[in-house]
Design an enzyme around this catalytic site. Structure first.
Site, PDB file in Angstrom:
ATOM      1  N   ASN A 154      38.017  35.347  34.222  1.00  0.00           N
ATOM      2  CA  ASN A 154      37.180  34.442  33.425  1.00  0.00           C
ATOM      3  C   ASN A 154      35.713  34.840  33.321  1.00  0.00           C
ATOM      4  O   ASN A 154      35.029  34.427  32.395  1.00  0.00           O
ATOM      5  CB  ASN A 154      37.345  32.993  33.903  1.00  0.00           C
ATOM      6  CG  ASN A 154      36.905  32.792  35.329  1.00  0.00           C
ATOM      7  OD1 ASN A 154      36.875  33.736  36.117  1.00  0.00           O
ATOM      8  ND2 ASN A 154      36.573  31.572  35.674  1.00  0.00           N
ATOM      9  N   GLU A 250      36.626  32.891  46.944  1.00  0.00           N
ATOM     10  CA  GLU A 250      35.974  31.994  45.975  1.00  0.00           C
ATOM     11  C   GLU A 250      37.089  31.458  45.088  1.00  0.00           C
ATOM     12  O   GLU A 250      37.625  32.192  44.258  1.00  0.00           O
ATOM     13  CB  GLU A 250      34.938  32.754  45.134  1.00  0.00           C
ATOM     14  CG  GLU A 250      33.796  33.346  45.922  1.00  0.00           C
ATOM     15  CD  GLU A 250      32.823  32.313  46.442  1.00  0.00           C
ATOM     16  OE1 GLU A 250      32.777  31.200  45.886  1.00  0.00           O
ATOM     17  OE2 GLU A 250      32.118  32.604  47.412  1.00  0.00           O
ATOM     18  N   CYS A 284      35.388  28.099  37.091  1.00  0.00           N
ATOM     19  CA  CYS A 284      35.751  27.449  38.371  1.00  0.00           C
ATOM     20  C   CYS A 284      34.956  26.174  38.595  1.00  0.00           C
ATOM     21  O   CYS A 284      35.415  25.282  39.297  1.00  0.00           O
ATOM     22  CB  CYS A 284      35.554  28.423  39.515  1.00  0.00           C
ATOM     23  SG  CYS A 284      33.957  29.237  39.464  1.00  0.00           S
TER      24      CYS A 284
HETATM   25  P1  NAP Z   1      44.418  34.682  39.895  1.00  0.00           P
HETATM   26  O1  NAP Z   1      45.677  34.595  39.142  1.00  0.00           O
HETATM   27  O2  NAP Z   1      44.381  34.188  41.297  1.00  0.00           O
HETATM   28  O3  NAP Z   1      43.990  36.236  39.856  1.00  0.00           O
HETATM   29  C1  NAP Z   1      42.800  36.680  40.426  1.00  0.00           C
HETATM   30  C2  NAP Z   1      42.967  38.121  40.855  1.00  0.00           C
HETATM   31  O4  NAP Z   1      43.917  38.177  41.918  1.00  0.00           O
HETATM   32  C3  NAP Z   1      43.503  39.033  39.749  1.00  0.00           C
HETATM   33  O5  NAP Z   1      42.897  40.287  39.865  1.00  0.00           O
HETATM   34  C4  NAP Z   1      44.988  39.099  40.089  1.00  0.00           C
HETATM   35  O6  NAP Z   1      45.632  40.226  39.578  1.00  0.00           O
HETATM   36  C5  NAP Z   1      44.903  39.143  41.600  1.00  0.00           C
HETATM   37  N1  NAP Z   1      46.159  38.803  42.281  1.00  0.00           N
HETATM   38  C6  NAP Z   1      47.192  38.056  41.832  1.00  0.00           C
HETATM   39  N2  NAP Z   1      48.161  37.995  42.773  1.00  0.00           N
HETATM   40  C7  NAP Z   1      47.730  38.718  43.834  1.00  0.00           C
HETATM   41  C8  NAP Z   1      48.274  39.025  45.108  1.00  0.00           C
HETATM   42  N3  NAP Z   1      49.477  38.575  45.482  1.00  0.00           N
HETATM   43  N4  NAP Z   1      47.558  39.789  45.968  1.00  0.00           N
HETATM   44  C9  NAP Z   1      46.337  40.238  45.623  1.00  0.00           C
HETATM   45  N5  NAP Z   1      45.766  39.990  44.412  1.00  0.00           N
HETATM   46  C10 NAP Z   1      46.443  39.228  43.534  1.00  0.00           C
HETATM   47  O7  NAP Z   1      43.210  33.966  39.125  1.00  0.00           O
HETATM   48  P2  NAP Z   1      42.799  34.033  37.601  1.00  0.00           P
HETATM   49  O8  NAP Z   1      43.811  33.307  36.796  1.00  0.00           O
HETATM   50  O9  NAP Z   1      42.436  35.434  37.212  1.00  0.00           O
HETATM   51  O10 NAP Z   1      41.445  33.196  37.663  1.00  0.00           O
HETATM   52  C11 NAP Z   1      41.452  31.809  37.660  1.00  0.00           C
HETATM   53  C12 NAP Z   1      41.198  31.240  39.035  1.00  0.00           C
HETATM   54  O11 NAP Z   1      40.031  31.812  39.599  1.00  0.00           O
HETATM   55  C13 NAP Z   1      40.915  29.745  38.956  1.00  0.00           C
HETATM   56  O12 NAP Z   1      41.570  29.088  40.010  1.00  0.00           O
HETATM   57  C14 NAP Z   1      39.412  29.676  39.129  1.00  0.00           C
HETATM   58  O13 NAP Z   1      38.918  28.459  39.612  1.00  0.00           O
HETATM   59  C15 NAP Z   1      39.176  30.779  40.090  1.00  0.00           C
HETATM   60  N6  NAP Z   1      37.774  31.190  40.060  1.00  0.00           N
HETATM   61  C16 NAP Z   1      36.955  30.866  41.098  1.00  0.00           C
HETATM   62  C17 NAP Z   1      35.607  31.215  41.053  1.00  0.00           C
HETATM   63  C18 NAP Z   1      34.664  30.890  42.181  1.00  0.00           C
HETATM   64  O14 NAP Z   1      33.619  31.506  42.246  1.00  0.00           O
HETATM   65  N7  NAP Z   1      35.001  29.961  43.045  1.00  0.00           N
HETATM   66  C19 NAP Z   1      35.116  31.876  39.944  1.00  0.00           C
HETATM   67  C20 NAP Z   1      35.988  32.178  38.893  1.00  0.00           C
HETATM   68  C21 NAP Z   1      37.320  31.848  38.963  1.00  0.00           C
HETATM   69  P3  NAP Z   1      46.459  40.110  38.190  1.00  0.00           P
HETATM   70  O15 NAP Z   1      45.468  39.916  37.137  1.00  0.00           O
HETATM   71  O16 NAP Z   1      47.175  41.389  38.105  1.00  0.00           O
HETATM   72  O17 NAP Z   1      47.384  38.918  38.341  1.00  0.00           O
END
Ligand code: NAP
Length: 475
Positions: A154, A250, A284
């Site tokens: 994002n 995060e 987020c």
């Molecule tokens: P996501 O599905 O958790 O993916 C994040 C990253 O993790 C991607 O690079 C993903 O790779 C990787 N990943 C997925 N499964 C994994 C595993 N088993 N082991 C290691 N890495 C793995 O999140 P998203 O959909 O990209 O982002 C949305 C989420 O991020 C929301 O919950 C949002 O709130 C959170 N977020 C938090 C913050 C903060 O600062 N608190 C900021 C922004 C976003 P792939 O792309 O290959 O699946």
């Protein structure tokens, strides 16, 4: 033909021989690039390269690291329009927010350049104890080693910057895995870091599924730390697998905003519109739950609905666009299902609720209950719920009734209520007279409860990315 990209490993651009992953524009499903898919061998090669990169960083003094980071900041600004175009096309973020992200990333690197020069230890007053009186004590902050960074879709540049810039400022090397849907922005950043003079191996890029490539990184003992931004479910899995590595997480939220009686409704409305719907709510710290004092509830809702109806939904590359697509049709369908569930359970759609191509119209709900997914889970879509309250205590109770705890926004003219909220809410940040979506890149940022572990914001990330070495001198 879409461009075929390479990845940066050990100072070389490689990957022509690997399988390709298609990068798709989520607005029109067009193919915008093909990137090399990392194999287990490439992951190993990246980590070996990062070891050499760590040695090179150790030989790079703070002033030089600061110069590289400052130069990177300048280069990001030089190329910000190109970067905004990449972000808009691969992440579906409207151009006006994409260019803002590029500019924020430049600032993140500039803060890191300043911190690189000032990151030091401190004296420890050894004569504070009779046991150590007469000794001389101080501690140093040393880089932790190779850092594995795993990032979400994002904010494909600034959330990468929040890991890469402090890691390099502190003298570490990195292996970075971006979200598979949004790798092109990181490849552009890697080019700029190289142009700025970053030593070979200090930054290595791996693209591939989180479950495979991310998992291999998390398990590898040669990495000293995993810094992850993404969903709570993945964060939990990472922590469970990471062994003795340091882990910062995060994660998500369903951020609350409280609007007390007497608050400036026009200001609150204009900020809630941005906070609820920017990047299609895929932030987020998006505004997800708004609690409004009953005395101004109707007025707020009417103004909020009217302002939301003005938003332009469509192609993110269109400079007038406010709301682009959701990141994928899977996510769009999930959001529509949650909307259906809310409607079935009695919620009213005040505006929006419809699908326009791959976009979801900005949607305001009333009549919601705490058990609906749109309230109790992270909605991560352009859907916001508005709920009336009678007493400020009741609003605080509802705001805090969440498994998450990232940031909260409180609009009030009463300083006592502001402090009541500051003391009471179990969150990483309380934003008074603004939305929870407010963030600048040098402030400590991170969540409590299911929203995470550890803090980012350049200086605070550097603390996580360094080890303290205590020195006691017996004189
Ligand atoms: P996501 O599905 O958790 O993916 C994040 C990253 O993790 C991607 O690079 C993903 O790779 C990787 N990943 C997925 N499964 C994994 C595993 N088993 N082991 C290691 N890495 C793995 O999140 P998203 O959909 O990209 O982002 C949305 C989420 O991020 C929301 O919950 C949002 O709130 C959170 N977020 C938090 C913050 C903060 O600062 N608190 C900021 C922004 C976003 P792939 O792309 O290959 O699946």
């Amino acid at each position: 033909m879409a461009k075929r990209y390479r990845v940066l490993i050990g100072g070389e651009w490689v990957g022509d021989d690997l399988e390709g992953i298609d990068v798709i524009n989520p607005y029109d499903d067009a193919l915008i690039g093909v990137v090399p898919e990392a194999t287990a061998e490439l992951v190993d090669r990246a980590i070996v390269a990062a070891r050499a990169g760590f040695r090179a960083m150790a030989a790079t003094p703070a002033w030089k690291r600061a110069e590289i980071l400052e130069k990177t900041s300048e280069l990001i600004l030089r190329d910000r329009e190109e970067i905004a175009g990449i972000i808009a096309q691969e992440a579906g973020k409207s151009w006006k927010f994409a260019i803002a992200e590029a500019e924020r990333s430049a600032e993140t690197f500039r803060f890191a350049s300043l911190e690189a020069r000032s990151d030091h230890g401190a004296m420890v007053p050894m004569d504070a104890s009779p046991v150590s009186a007469g000794r001389f004590g101080f501690y140093l902050r040393e880089p932790i080693g190779i850092i594995g960074a795993i990032t979400p879709f994002n904010f494909p540049m600034n959330l990468v910057a929040h890991k890469v810039a402090p890691a390099l400022a502190a003298g570490n090397s990195l292996v970075v895995k971006p979200a598979t849907k949004t790798p092109l922005t990181l490849l552009k950043l890697a080019e700029l870091l190289e142009e700025a003079g970053l030593p070979a191996g200090a930054l290595n890029v791996l693209i591939g599924s989180g479950r495979v490539v991310g998992d291999q990184m998390v398990r590898d003992e040669r990495l000293a730390m995993i810094t992850f931004t993404g969903s709570p479910a993945v964060g939990r899995g990472i922590k469970a697998l990471a062994g003795l590595k340091r882990v910062t997480l995060e994660l998500g939220s369903n951020s609350p905003t409280i609007i007390d009686a007497g608050a400036d409704l026009d200001k609150a409305v204009s900020r809630c519109v941005v906070g609820s719907f920017a990047n299609s709510g895929q932030v987020c710290i998006s505004v997800q739950r708004i609690f409004v004092h009953r005395s101004c509830y109707d007025q707020f809702l009417a103004k909020f609905v009217a302002a939301t109806k003005q938003l332009v939904v469509g192609d993110p590359m269109d400079r007038r666009c406010d709301i682009g697509p959701m990141i994928s049709t899977v996510e769009l369908k999930r959001a529509l299902q949650w909307l259906d569930e809310a409607k079935d359970l009695g919620a009213t759609v005040e505006t929006g609720g419809g699908q326009v191509g791959n976009c979801l119209e900005p949607t305001i709900l009333s009549g919601v209950t705490p058990d609906m997914q749109v309230m109790c889970s992270e909605v991560f879509a352009p859907i916001v719920s508005v709920v009336p309250f009678d007493t400020f205590e009741q609003a605080l109770d509802m705001a805090d009734a969440s498994v998450y705890g990232l940031q909260a926004g409180i609009y009030t003219n009463d300083i006592n209520k502001a402090f009541q909220a500051i003391r009471r809410l179990d969150v990483g940040g309380v934003i008074i007279n603004d939305i929870p979506t407010f963030r600048v890149d040098h402030m400590p940022y991170g969540g409590n409860k299911e929203s995470g572990l550890g803090r980012e914001g350049v200086r605070y990330a550097m603390e996580e990315m360094t080890n303290i070495k205590m020195v006691c001198i017996n004189l």
